[in-house]
Design an enzyme around this catalytic site. Sequence first.
Site, PDB file in Angstrom:
ATOM      1  N   THR A 149     -45.545  57.069  43.658  1.00 40.67           N
ATOM      2  CA  THR A 149     -44.717  58.123  43.042  1.00 40.67           C
ATOM      3  C   THR A 149     -45.154  59.470  43.585  1.00 40.67           C
ATOM      4  OG1 THR A 149     -44.514  56.956  40.961  1.00 40.67           O
ATOM      5  CG2 THR A 149     -44.285  59.347  40.857  1.00 40.67           C
ATOM      6  N   ARG A 177     -35.845  49.422  33.445  1.00 39.50           N
ATOM      7  CA  ARG A 177     -37.300  49.605  33.313  1.00 39.50           C
ATOM      8  C   ARG A 177     -37.664  51.076  33.599  1.00 39.50           C
ATOM      9  NH1 ARG A 177     -41.539  51.563  36.833  1.00 39.50           N
ATOM     10  NH2 ARG A 177     -43.496  50.666  36.158  1.00 39.50           N
ATOM     11  N   VAL A 178     -38.493  51.644  32.767  1.00 40.71           N
ATOM     12  CA  VAL A 178     -38.941  53.027  32.967  1.00 40.71           C
ATOM     13  C   VAL A 178     -40.464  53.031  33.056  1.00 40.71           C
ATOM     14  CG1 VAL A 178     -39.008  55.346  31.961  1.00 40.71           C
ATOM     15  CG2 VAL A 178     -36.942  53.948  31.733  1.00 40.71           C
ATOM     16  N   GLY A 179     -40.991  53.737  34.047  1.00 39.29           N
ATOM     17  CA  GLY A 179     -42.443  53.817  34.218  1.00 39.29           C
ATOM     18  C   GLY A 179     -43.016  55.073  33.567  1.00 39.29           C
ATOM     19  N   ASP A 180     -44.176  55.469  34.030  1.00 39.95           N
ATOM     20  CA  ASP A 180     -44.870  56.627  33.446  1.00 39.95           C
ATOM     21  C   ASP A 180     -44.290  57.967  33.911  1.00 39.95           C
ATOM     22  OD1 ASP A 180     -45.967  55.752  36.043  1.00 39.95           O
ATOM     23  OD2 ASP A 180     -47.139  57.598  35.879  1.00 39.95           O
ATOM     24  N   THR A 200     -49.990  58.467  39.637  1.00 40.49           N
ATOM     25  CA  THR A 200     -49.203  57.500  40.408  1.00 40.49           C
ATOM     26  C   THR A 200     -49.902  56.154  40.302  1.00 40.49           C
ATOM     27  OG1 THR A 200     -48.380  56.900  42.616  1.00 40.49           O
ATOM     28  CG2 THR A 200     -50.378  58.215  42.554  1.00 40.49           C
ATOM     29  N   GLY A 201     -49.100  55.095  40.387  1.00 38.94           N
ATOM     30  CA  GLY A 201     -49.683  53.756  40.268  1.00 38.94           C
ATOM     31  C   GLY A 201     -48.828  52.903  39.366  1.00 38.94           C
TER      32      GLY A 201
END
Length: 316
Positions: A149, A177-180, A200-201
């Site tokens: 990211t 789907r939603v990430g951080d 990021t990750g």
Amino acid sequence: MWAMIATWRMALEGITAGGEMLEHGAAAGEALEKAICDIEDFPYYKSVGYGGLPNEEMEVELDAAYMDGNTFDIGAVAAIKDFANPIKVAKRLSAESVNCMLVSEGAEKFAHKEGFERKNMLSDRAKIHYRKRVKETAQELRPYIGHDTVGVVALDQHGKMVVGTSTSGLFMKKKGRVGDSPISGSGFYADSTVGGASATGLGEDLMKGCISYEIVRLMKEGHHPQAACEIAVNNLDAELKKRRGKAGDLSVVAMNNKGEYGVATNIEGFSFAVCREGETPAVYLVKNVDGKCIHELASEEWLNNYMQTRMAPLSE
Ligand code: GLY
């Protein structure tokens, strides 16, 4: 003093352009938007903007966020499709006092009404990656965990700090789907009286530690950004391993309001880009050696190899 730091080598050209704006007195938010738009527009990066890899239904769903460290205004979009620059939409949303985080069709409707540029974000290269992955995995589609990211922290000459993120999320993720990255405190946080941080990750694990807020909190307690990043990453990595037996990829960048910066990671191969008043923009590689994260300037060879591998022709 002005400065900008960002996750991954891919941010170099963007923060160089943003840094020039800061040098000429631009506001942090304008410089950050320029930096992230440049990355979103570059077709060879597989995890941000155009060229980002799709979800399991071969759709490019993008997440982005923007935070103003003076006012704490936050804007974010999640799972938005078919808009060229999600960071612009997120930044525009940060001017709203309610409805400032929008998802999917709601985000697209807003972006359309506000006149943001529409674009089919699924590139031909991304289609090739998708088809190859489908062949490799036969029937069983699983999200691909490795992910980059872009997260940028900027400080302008007026002492204002902002942070922004932009990502296509995990390759082969589930639709929706939603990430951080669009989640305040996890993918990003900024407080101009202290500093800013971005992560990021693996979003699912970064969110378990609200890691960006934790870094800013540690800086507020008096820690240098480097110590704050190391404490936050090492603690979350250890807690995840203790409670769950494993930890996903966790990498962070942070900067305080004096332009001092820090980075940390629990993986091999994390890189970041930084530019500060009076210094040449540069890329560094980070290593975690027994909890201490050390960084060294990327060699010309490493930089050339990076671009060659990103831009190499692809065959089905
Ligand atoms: N860190 C980006 C994501 O998990 O989507």
